[in-house]
Design an enzyme around this catalytic site. Structure first.
Site, PDB file in Angstrom:
ATOM      1  N   SER A  83     -17.832 -51.715 -13.632  1.00 46.98           N
ATOM      2  CA  SER A  83     -18.018 -50.444 -12.818  1.00 46.98           C
ATOM      3  C   SER A  83     -18.998 -50.886 -11.776  1.00 46.98           C
ATOM      4  O   SER A  83     -18.807 -50.489 -10.753  1.00 46.98           O
ATOM      5  CB  SER A  83     -18.447 -49.247 -13.729  1.00 46.98           C
ATOM      6  N   CYS A  84     -20.189 -51.365 -12.081  1.00 47.47           N
ATOM      7  CA  CYS A  84     -21.191 -51.598 -11.249  1.00 47.47           C
ATOM      8  C   CYS A  84     -21.380 -53.257 -10.715  1.00 47.47           C
ATOM      9  O   CYS A  84     -22.087 -53.322  -9.861  1.00 47.47           O
ATOM     10  CB  CYS A  84     -22.518 -51.229 -11.821  1.00 47.47           C
ATOM     11  N   GLY A  85     -20.746 -54.159 -11.279  1.00 53.90           N
ATOM     12  CA  GLY A  85     -20.958 -55.479 -10.869  1.00 53.90           C
ATOM     13  C   GLY A  85     -22.085 -56.003 -11.391  1.00 53.90           C
ATOM     14  O   GLY A  85     -22.618 -55.691 -12.426  1.00 53.90           O
TER      15      GLY A  85
END
Length: 282
Positions: free
Chosen positions: A114-116
């Site tokens: 989702s956020c890297g």
């Protein structure tokens, strides 16, 4: 490897009718990336194109720039009791002449679908020096009509999404709008890494005349990956973050968001967008 999708039993409720049926889900598994035998990063990804993902990740980290920088990528034995290969650990061996930036060896990076990248020590640690400054690349000119046509082309090329509805996608287009490559993954940053990694393996970096389109939003990390691969135009179907806009403005990246139908917002690098047909300017 046949692990892109998995089947799970679900209880389906439709207009009051209840039934039990198998459903196709996108697979999500951890991938540990090792650099010259040393653990570097763990990402949650959809299995497939793992070597390209690892190579693309190392391009964005400033480690790799050409196919000649890469000596080998192999799967390693997994962390199982019997030591069998889970195909969830890869080791990247670089050419002896490749200088490894300290930042990649001083930290363990955990990434999620989702956020890297998470846990960066500071914003400055993310601002890796680009080998090919986007501002110095040949000026690519795109029209709003061309940009507006790209999401439908990307959607038509998403094979696994049609079965699962649970994948992000990233695609490279030529400046004329021809689809060059498309990758899918549970994480959009992984999909971009797979694109960039395949380009590196094929000797196609820098991608200085390409357009990158991503499903969903445009985060700082995706803008960084575009800059590191010298991609001059990044377009997203949803919103960019403020840091993505700042990075685009600083580096000369053209950043387009909310690309939906004939509507879009150009947040930076508007000199590459030909507005003659829309406003009488060129």
């Amino acid at each position: 490897m046949g692990r892109v999708t998995e089947r799970r039993k679900v209880l389906r409720i439709r207009d009051g009718a209840v039934s039990s049926r198998p459903d196709t889900l996108v697979a999500e598994e951890p991938l540990e990336i090792r650099l010259n035998g040393r653990p570097l990063a763990i990402t949650m990804r959809t299995p497939g194109d793992d070597f390209a993902l690892a190579a693309g990740f190392l391009v964005s980290e400033g480690v790799l720039a050409a196919a000649s920088d890469l000596r080998n990528i192999v799967y390693c034995a997994g962390a199982t009791v019997d030591g069998s290969n889970t195909y969830n650990v890869v080791d990247v061996t670089t050419d002896p002449g490749v200088v490894i930036p300290d930042i990649t060896l001083e930290r363990n990076v955990y990434t999620t679908s989702s956020c890297g990248l998470c846990g960066k020590a500071s914003l400055d640690a993310v601002r890796t020096t680009a080998r090919w400054p986007v501002a110095d690349t040949p000026l690519v000119r795109v029209t709003p009509a061309l940009l507006a046509s790209l999401p439908d082309r990307l959607r038509a090329a998403q094979r696994v999404f049609d079965r699962t509805g649970g994948l992000h996608a990233a695609a490279l287009f030529s400046e004329d709008g021809d689809l060059l490559d498309v990758r899918e993954d549970v994480g959009r940053h992984n999909a971009v890494d797979k694109l960039v990694g395949r380009a590196l393996q094929h000797g196609e970096l820098p991608l200085s005349r390409a357009i990158l389109l991503v499903s969903g939003r445009a985060s700082f990390e995706l803008a960084q990956k575009a800059v590191m691969a010298a991609i001059p135009v990044l377009a997203a179907v949803s919103a960019p973050s403020s840091l993505a806009v700042d990075l685009a403005a600083e580096t000369g990246l053209t950043l387009v968001g909310f690309l939906r139908g004939s509507s879009m917002n150009v947040y930076a690098g508007e000199d590459r967008v030909s507005l003659g047909a829309a406003s009488g300017r060129d």
